[in-house]
Write an enzyme that holds these catalytic residues in place. Structure first.
Site, mmCIF file in Angstrom:
data_model
loop_
_atom_site.group_PDB
_atom_site.id
_atom_site.type_symbol
_atom_site.label_atom_id
_atom_site.label_comp_id
_atom_site.label_asym_id
_atom_site.label_seq_id
_atom_site.Cartn_x
_atom_site.Cartn_y
_atom_site.Cartn_z
ATOM 1 N N HIS A 12 -2.955 0.528 5.153
ATOM 2 C CA HIS A 12 -2.399 -0.750 5.624
ATOM 3 C C HIS A 12 -1.034 -1.117 5.030
ATOM 4 O O HIS A 12 -0.658 -2.289 5.003
ATOM 5 C CB HIS A 12 -3.403 -1.878 5.365
ATOM 6 C CG HIS A 12 -3.600 -2.212 3.904
ATOM 7 N ND1 HIS A 12 -4.761 -2.758 3.425
ATOM 8 C CD2 HIS A 12 -2.786 -2.086 2.816
ATOM 9 C CE1 HIS A 12 -4.650 -2.947 2.109
ATOM 10 N NE2 HIS A 12 -3.464 -2.553 1.724
ATOM 11 N N HIS A 59 -4.417 -9.904 -0.017
ATOM 12 C CA HIS A 59 -3.557 -9.657 -1.181
ATOM 13 C C HIS A 59 -2.975 -10.990 -1.659
ATOM 14 O O HIS A 59 -1.770 -11.229 -1.565
ATOM 15 C CB HIS A 59 -2.423 -8.708 -0.823
ATOM 16 C CG HIS A 59 -2.852 -7.374 -0.300
ATOM 17 N ND1 HIS A 59 -3.354 -7.188 0.969
ATOM 18 C CD2 HIS A 59 -2.856 -6.142 -0.872
ATOM 19 C CE1 HIS A 59 -3.632 -5.903 1.158
ATOM 20 N NE2 HIS A 59 -3.347 -5.247 0.053
ATOM 21 N N HIS A 197 -2.856 5.436 -4.073
ATOM 22 C CA HIS A 197 -1.610 4.779 -4.484
ATOM 23 C C HIS A 197 -1.840 3.903 -5.705
ATOM 24 O O HIS A 197 -2.941 3.408 -5.927
ATOM 25 C CB HIS A 197 -0.943 3.989 -3.355
ATOM 26 C CG HIS A 197 -1.683 2.813 -2.766
ATOM 27 N ND1 HIS A 197 -2.937 2.880 -2.216
ATOM 28 C CD2 HIS A 197 -1.291 1.510 -2.589
ATOM 29 C CE1 HIS A 197 -3.281 1.694 -1.728
ATOM 30 N NE2 HIS A 197 -2.315 0.840 -1.952
ATOM 31 N N GLU A 244 -8.955 0.597 -2.929
ATOM 32 C CA GLU A 244 -9.110 -0.005 -1.587
ATOM 33 C C GLU A 244 -10.014 0.864 -0.697
ATOM 34 O O GLU A 244 -10.613 0.369 0.259
ATOM 35 C CB GLU A 244 -7.742 -0.193 -0.910
ATOM 36 C CG GLU A 244 -6.895 -1.287 -1.536
ATOM 37 C CD GLU A 244 -5.497 -1.416 -0.923
ATOM 38 O OE1 GLU A 244 -4.844 -2.429 -1.181
ATOM 39 O OE2 GLU A 244 -5.046 -0.500 -0.190
HETATM 40 C C1 DHB Z 1 1.918 -1.030 -0.843
HETATM 41 C C2 DHB Z 1 0.625 -0.639 -0.545
HETATM 42 C C3 DHB Z 1 -0.398 -1.573 -0.469
HETATM 43 O O1 DHB Z 1 -1.709 -1.270 -0.239
HETATM 44 C C4 DHB Z 1 -0.120 -2.905 -0.637
HETATM 45 O O2 DHB Z 1 -1.112 -3.796 -0.463
HETATM 46 C C5 DHB Z 1 1.183 -3.323 -0.941
HETATM 47 C C6 DHB Z 1 2.200 -2.372 -1.048
HETATM 48 C C7 DHB Z 1 3.027 -0.020 -0.918
HETATM 49 O O3 DHB Z 1 2.778 1.172 -0.822
HETATM 50 O O4 DHB Z 1 4.189 -0.419 -1.042
HETATM 51 FE FE FE Z 2 -3.043 -3.043 -0.256
#
Ligand code: DHB
Ligand code: FE
Length: 292
Positions: A12, A59, A197, A244
């Site tokens: 997302h 978020h 991530h 997540e």
């Molecule tokens: C990013 C990824 C995310 O899941 C998020 O909520 C905010 C930023 C990113 O990769 O920049």
């Molecule tokens: Fe996120």
């Protein structure tokens, strides 16, 4: 009776939404990412659901440290797009399905899962970016999303967060709830967020392609084993925001090959699988499963 016919899994990343909204999808950086969703947009048109049950995480848009529901179901008739960073996205207002959502809340709570009922909520990139990836760019002035959406928010931001196993078990309860709704509705369930991530600390920028690939294999073919992955493995291997991915297990647990916590009966058909690095700081994964 309502029926879950398919599940969709997708990352997302907010920058994906910004790329779509600012007309950057044909830039070299973004082209391969959006190419991976061409199949999916056509599939959405060919298999248009009556309702999408969309598992996502907020978020700090709708919730904050003031109030941290572990599982929250949206029972409203509509939800306004909002976001941090780039600001509210220029996308259509999300229409809800209050009747089905209220029924699911009743059924799932009676199956001993504690849900927070949310009658008013703004939705951020966690919900609108998956919709945009699957439905394409829409003009909020004249277009609408193809169907109502039931937002289902999971806390994966502020500890303590739910385990993958609990998410998987919850998915089974959600399927029972949907199947006890007395109207013929074609329902899709989406699990969103991930893949690997980490946005913070010394390991910021972490991506683990081997782990992601194995997670996709397990999610599709051995979801009971995927459900048993302990929380610490996600964080260690897929990064602090890779957690997540537990939300994908809610959608997988709702598929018809899962009964009493076991995989039995015909497994779902894999219609599409895609993986791409990078999108902003994130590895993007995507899959579509159809029930037999
Ligand atoms: C990013 C990824 C995310 O899941 C998020 O909520 C905010 C930023 C990113 O990769 O920049
Ligand atoms: Fe996120």
């Amino acid at each position: 009776m309502a029926k879950i016919t398919a599940s969709v899994f997708t990352s997302h990343v907010p920058a994906i939404g910004a790329a779509m909204d600012l007309g950057k999808t044909h830039e070299d950086y973004w082209k391969p990412l959006f190419a991976g969703y061409e199949f999916s947009k056509q599939w959405m048109k060919d298999n248009r659901p009556d309702v999408v049950f969309l598992v996502f995480n907020d978020h700090a848009t709708a919730f904050s440290l003031d109030m941290i529901p572990t599982f929250a179901i949206g029972t409203a008739d509509s939800y306004q797009p909002a976001d941090e960073g780039w600001g509210p996205r220029p996308v259509p207002v999300v229409q809800g399905h209050g009747m089905l959502a209220s029924h699911i809340a009743q059924s799932v709570i009676q199956q001993d899962f504690d849900l927070t009922i949310v009658n008013k909520m703004d939705v951020d990139h966690g919900l609108t970016v998956p919709l945009s990836l699957m439905c394409g760019s829409l003009d909020p002035k004249k277009d609408a999303w193809p169907c109502p959406v039931i937002p289902f928010a999971v806390n994966v931001v502020q500890y303590p967060i739910p385990s993958g196993q609990r998410c998987f078990n919850l998915g089974q309860a959600i399927r029972k709830a949907v199947e006890s709704y007395d109207e013929d509705l074609n329902v899709h369930i989406w699990g969103t967020g991930g893949m690997s991530h980490q946005l913070q600390g010394p390991r910021a920028g972490l991506i683990n392609q081997a782990w992601d690939s194995n997670f996709l294999d397990m999610l599709i073919n051995d979801p009971v084993a995927a459900a048993a992955i302990p929380h610490i493995d996600y964080v260690r291997e897929a990064g602090s925001e890779g957690i997540e991915l537990v939300m994908w297990l809610i959608a997988r647990g709702a598929m018809s090959d899962i009964t009493d916590g076991k995989q039995q009966g015909t497994p779902p058909t894999l219609k599409h699988r895609f993986y791409h690095v990078p999108a902003s700081n994130t590895a993007v994964g995507h899959a579509i499963l159809e029930n037999a």
